[in-house]
Design a protein around this motif. Structure first.
Motif, mmCIF file in Angstrom:
data_model
loop_
_atom_site.group_PDB
_atom_site.id
_atom_site.type_symbol
_atom_site.label_atom_id
_atom_site.label_comp_id
_atom_site.label_asym_id
_atom_site.label_seq_id
_atom_site.Cartn_x
_atom_site.Cartn_y
_atom_site.Cartn_z
ATOM 1 N N TYR A 157 20.199 -4.650 -3.516
ATOM 2 C CA TYR A 157 21.068 -3.625 -4.086
ATOM 3 C C TYR A 157 21.121 -2.374 -3.214
ATOM 4 C CZ TYR A 157 22.043 -6.099 -8.426
ATOM 5 O OH TYR A 157 22.502 -6.993 -9.349
ATOM 6 N N HIS A 198 29.130 3.038 -6.209
ATOM 7 C CA HIS A 198 28.289 3.534 -7.302
ATOM 8 C C HIS A 198 26.864 3.022 -7.190
ATOM 9 C CE1 HIS A 198 31.857 5.241 -9.004
ATOM 10 N NE2 HIS A 198 32.450 4.059 -9.041
ATOM 11 N N ILE A 199 26.714 1.752 -6.837
ATOM 12 C CA ILE A 199 25.369 1.224 -6.634
ATOM 13 C C ILE A 199 24.726 1.924 -5.442
ATOM 14 C CG2 ILE A 199 24.056 -0.808 -5.941
ATOM 15 C CD1 ILE A 199 25.963 -2.527 -7.564
ATOM 16 N N THR A 224 23.370 5.364 -6.202
ATOM 17 C CA THR A 224 22.260 5.487 -7.156
ATOM 18 C C THR A 224 21.122 4.521 -6.850
ATOM 19 O OG1 THR A 224 23.428 3.945 -8.609
ATOM 20 C CG2 THR A 224 23.736 6.282 -9.050
ATOM 21 N N LEU A 236 17.524 5.664 -7.488
ATOM 22 C CA LEU A 236 17.249 5.824 -8.916
ATOM 23 C C LEU A 236 17.107 4.467 -9.595
ATOM 24 C CD1 LEU A 236 19.788 8.710 -9.623
ATOM 25 C CD2 LEU A 236 17.294 8.885 -9.743
ATOM 26 N N ARG A 242 13.919 2.925 -11.680
ATOM 27 C CA ARG A 242 13.976 2.744 -13.129
ATOM 28 C C ARG A 242 13.991 1.293 -13.579
ATOM 29 N NH1 ARG A 242 14.954 5.159 -17.986
ATOM 30 N NH2 ARG A 242 14.857 7.230 -17.079
ATOM 31 N N MET A 243 14.662 0.451 -12.845
ATOM 32 C CA MET A 243 14.891 -0.909 -13.343
ATOM 33 C C MET A 243 13.620 -1.720 -13.594
ATOM 34 S SD MET A 243 17.962 -0.903 -14.061
ATOM 35 C CE MET A 243 18.281 -2.595 -14.530
ATOM 36 N N ALA A 252 13.662 -0.761 -20.874
ATOM 37 C CA ALA A 252 14.601 0.182 -21.487
ATOM 38 C C ALA A 252 14.339 0.313 -22.982
ATOM 39 C CB ALA A 252 16.038 -0.274 -21.234
ATOM 40 N N VAL A 281 16.123 2.982 -25.862
ATOM 41 C CA VAL A 281 17.067 2.497 -26.861
ATOM 42 C C VAL A 281 16.503 2.697 -28.270
ATOM 43 C CG1 VAL A 281 18.415 0.537 -27.655
ATOM 44 C CG2 VAL A 281 17.952 0.813 -25.227
ATOM 45 N N ILE A 308 26.482 -8.591 -9.442
ATOM 46 C CA ILE A 308 26.519 -7.297 -8.754
ATOM 47 C C ILE A 308 27.817 -6.562 -9.068
ATOM 48 C CG2 ILE A 308 26.578 -6.203 -6.483
ATOM 49 C CD1 ILE A 308 24.659 -8.333 -5.489
ATOM 50 N N ASP A 320 27.543 -4.887 -12.380
ATOM 51 C CA ASP A 320 26.718 -3.686 -12.324
ATOM 52 C C ASP A 320 27.488 -2.509 -11.721
ATOM 53 O OD1 ASP A 320 24.682 -5.234 -13.345
ATOM 54 O OD2 ASP A 320 23.828 -5.720 -11.392
ATOM 55 N N GLU A 321 28.200 -2.782 -10.649
ATOM 56 C CA GLU A 321 28.994 -1.737 -10.014
ATOM 57 C C GLU A 321 30.019 -1.174 -11.002
ATOM 58 O OE1 GLU A 321 28.788 -0.299 -7.158
ATOM 59 O OE2 GLU A 321 30.747 0.676 -6.901
ATOM 60 N N LEU A 334 28.209 1.129 -13.685
ATOM 61 C CA LEU A 334 27.820 2.415 -13.080
ATOM 62 C C LEU A 334 29.049 3.263 -12.798
ATOM 63 C CD1 LEU A 334 24.968 1.300 -10.666
ATOM 64 C CD2 LEU A 334 24.782 3.020 -12.480
ATOM 65 N N GLY A 335 30.121 2.634 -12.359
ATOM 66 C CA GLY A 335 31.353 3.368 -12.083
ATOM 67 C C GLY A 335 31.903 4.043 -13.330
ATOM 68 N N ARG A 367 29.547 7.090 -14.170
ATOM 69 C CA ARG A 367 29.625 8.219 -13.238
ATOM 70 C C ARG A 367 30.987 8.883 -13.314
ATOM 71 N NH1 ARG A 367 28.705 7.021 -7.679
ATOM 72 N NH2 ARG A 367 27.520 8.937 -7.312
ATOM 73 N N SER A 368 32.040 8.100 -13.483
ATOM 74 C CA SER A 368 33.374 8.685 -13.606
ATOM 75 C C SER A 368 33.506 9.487 -14.893
ATOM 76 C CB SER A 368 34.441 7.590 -13.574
ATOM 77 O OG SER A 368 34.258 6.759 -12.454
ATOM 78 N N ASP A 400 23.946 11.365 -11.964
ATOM 79 C CA ASP A 400 23.353 10.087 -11.580
ATOM 80 C C ASP A 400 22.117 9.683 -12.388
ATOM 81 O OD1 ASP A 400 25.401 9.735 -9.884
ATOM 82 O OD2 ASP A 400 24.297 10.091 -8.040
ATOM 83 N N PRO A 401 21.157 10.568 -12.610
ATOM 84 C CA PRO A 401 19.970 10.113 -13.370
ATOM 85 C C PRO A 401 20.338 9.638 -14.775
ATOM 86 C CG PRO A 401 19.501 12.166 -12.244
ATOM 87 C CD PRO A 401 20.971 11.947 -12.120
ATOM 88 N N VAL A 460 22.175 6.258 -14.561
ATOM 89 C CA VAL A 460 21.269 5.132 -14.314
ATOM 90 C C VAL A 460 20.476 4.798 -15.570
ATOM 91 C CG1 VAL A 460 19.178 4.469 -13.071
ATOM 92 C CG2 VAL A 460 21.118 5.437 -11.825
ATOM 93 N N ARG A 461 20.033 5.833 -16.275
ATOM 94 C CA ARG A 461 19.289 5.592 -17.513
ATOM 95 C C ARG A 461 20.165 4.850 -18.521
ATOM 96 N NH1 ARG A 461 19.520 9.150 -21.345
ATOM 97 N NH2 ARG A 461 19.695 10.920 -19.924
ATOM 98 N N TYR A 499 22.937 3.086 -17.863
ATOM 99 C CA TYR A 499 23.237 1.752 -17.331
ATOM 100 C C TYR A 499 22.110 0.771 -17.673
ATOM 101 C CZ TYR A 499 22.681 -1.970 -13.947
ATOM 102 O OH TYR A 499 22.434 -3.182 -13.374
ATOM 103 N N HIS A 500 20.905 1.221 -17.450
ATOM 104 C CA HIS A 500 19.744 0.383 -17.716
ATOM 105 C C HIS A 500 19.685 -0.009 -19.192
ATOM 106 C CE1 HIS A 500 15.046 0.029 -17.619
ATOM 107 N NE2 HIS A 500 15.627 -1.152 -17.535
ATOM 108 N N ALA A 501 19.831 1.002 -20.049
ATOM 109 C CA ALA A 501 19.786 0.729 -21.486
ATOM 110 C C ALA A 501 20.916 -0.216 -21.889
ATOM 111 C CB ALA A 501 19.882 2.035 -22.268
ATOM 112 N N ILE A 560 22.784 -2.440 -20.079
ATOM 113 C CA ILE A 560 22.782 -3.825 -19.600
ATOM 114 C C ILE A 560 21.633 -4.616 -20.212
ATOM 115 C CG2 ILE A 560 21.454 -3.365 -17.471
ATOM 116 C CD1 ILE A 560 24.447 -5.784 -17.819
#
Lengths: 242, 242
Positions: A188, A198-199, A202, A205, A209-210, A214, A218, B128, B131-132, B135-136, B139-140, B145-146, B149-150, B152-154, B156
């Motif tokens: 990644y 975007h990947i 970040t 980060l 984190r991964m 999570a 949650v 992949i 994931d992109e 995140l996109g 962020r948009s 970013d932090p 990512v947090r 995104y993790h939660a 997915i």
DNA sequence: ACCCTTATGCCAACGCGGTTGACTTTACCT
DNA sequence: AGGTAAAGTCAACCGCGTTGGCATAAGGGT
């Protein structure tokens, strides 16, 4: 089926195996947990468990209908341990949080076992006790029954689902687990920023984190939502029921 | 390993099997999905898949390193289908919600396959891409970013964990699934109110709710929390980054 | 148009898995 | 002390993933 499984409570004669072990459901489940830890989630086999117990594999069928039933007994043991390790404080949000984390970490203490059992419902006594406890916390906190049931459902399924997911990651062999973690810092992190902006932005980060769960994030979000719902309900005078 | 797996793109000669089938990764994965649907999550075996394809089981090793690698390819196929079925609207919260539900229902469309693969990370191209995309969206939407990512993790992990849990329930044989559902209207509904007052009081609600997935409820709670966080951040002038 | 190479498919076999039926032994009840 | 049936054992069954050796035909080079 020619063989009959005798319920543990009705068991009278305890004939030792050739190697001298005296079997019991409890001993079998505990030995199974040890075998799972030593040989991984795919390493629990009737033959291996028999050897670990000093007994013939087929003896297990005197205690459990098959490997599947043994699996469910293991799952109940983990849930029971979670409930035993927990104690009520009286503050609903803190209690639920602690109980959720207890279930999660009880499974994660035996990841290989958890990976096998976490997505199964056992319907056994200690699982029922856990359900009663959760519903009790929510109803005592003042949630009307429909909301309590909705939150109970979200809470227990969330906890079990994450237990299974996180246990699955931990239960991999050490090299496989390390390879999965490295994915974030290797694959990644090296994706071209043109195709994967975007990947790429970040990556650091993500790598940090991964590898963690999570679940706490949650769970806290769910509990915060529930708390907001409860205070809104108080403010508007308990006039809605759903 | 004596046998070499030839990458699909480098494959040139396509010799038909004795029964006339012309193999390909795609055909194998699709046939595997069919076999899984017909024979359950434990029913995908090399021999059976070989028979379904009209090929010798060992031929599969020309296409995949082993059953494990085939499993990952199946997982990627399901994630890919989810992404294909989704389209962006530009509204981050609605987009994430739709994407989460797409992943969930893509897995649930093949519960037997999902039960096998949902807790595995594949690291393959279409995963992949997913994931992109997530995140996109975050962020948009304006998450730093932090936080992105947090979330995104939660997001997915929540989606995959519930996909696995719910698929596991659906993947049971019909009688086992019905028995599990009945648990709520039989065992739980008949527990004595003295020992289990909370379960007894809510038995009807439980029987109605438990057979469904808690995923939408939890997903909406997560997204609501994220939205609140975003508007708080806007109000306080974007001065924090975590 | 024909070879030659070698990718691709097939076959037979290995070791391991869960499970069962028939058996032996022995703990317990009377 | 003796009889009975529970508990442990044994041998066998069949299906599993996987492998090494072999046969064959696809397709490029000439």
């Amino acid at each position: 089926m020619a063989k009959q499984v005798v319920p543990e409570t009705a068991r009278r004669r305890r004939r030792p195996t050739r190697q001298g072990t005296v079997l019991s459901e409890r001993l079998i489940v505990e030995t199974a947990l040890r075998v799972l830890r030593e040989h991984g989630s795919g390493g629990l086999t009737a033959r291996r468990l028999g050897t670990a117990l000093g007994a013939d594999p087929s003896t297990l069928y005197r205690y459990f209908g098959g490997m599947d039933e043994l699996t469910r007994a293991i799952g109940e043991e983990l849930l029971g341990r979670a409930l035993d390790s927990w104690s009520a404080s009286g503050e609903w949000r803190a209690d639920l949080r602690a109980l959720g984390l207890a279930v999660h970490s009880s499974y994660l203490a035996h990841p290989q076992a958890a990976a096998l059992t976490a997505s199964r419902v056992t319907g056994r006594p200690r699982e029922i006790a856990l359900d009663e406890t959760i519903l009790g916390i929510l109803r005592s906190a003042g949630f009307p029954d429909p909301a309590a049931v909705r939150l109970y459902h979200a809470f227990i399924d969330l906890s079990l689902a994450f237990a299974a997911l996180d246990a699955g990651a931990l239960a991999l062999t050490e090299e496989a687990r390390a390879a999965d973690e490295d994915l974030w810092s290797s694959t990644y992190a090296r994706l071209p920023a043109e195709s994967f902006p975007h990947i790429a932005a970040t990556a650091a980060l993500l790598a940090a984190r991964m590898p963690h769960s999570a679940y706490p994030v949650v769970l806290d979000t769910l509990l915060a939502g529930a708390a907001a719902e409860l205070s809104a309900r108080r403010r508007t005078g308990l006039d809605r029921e759903d």
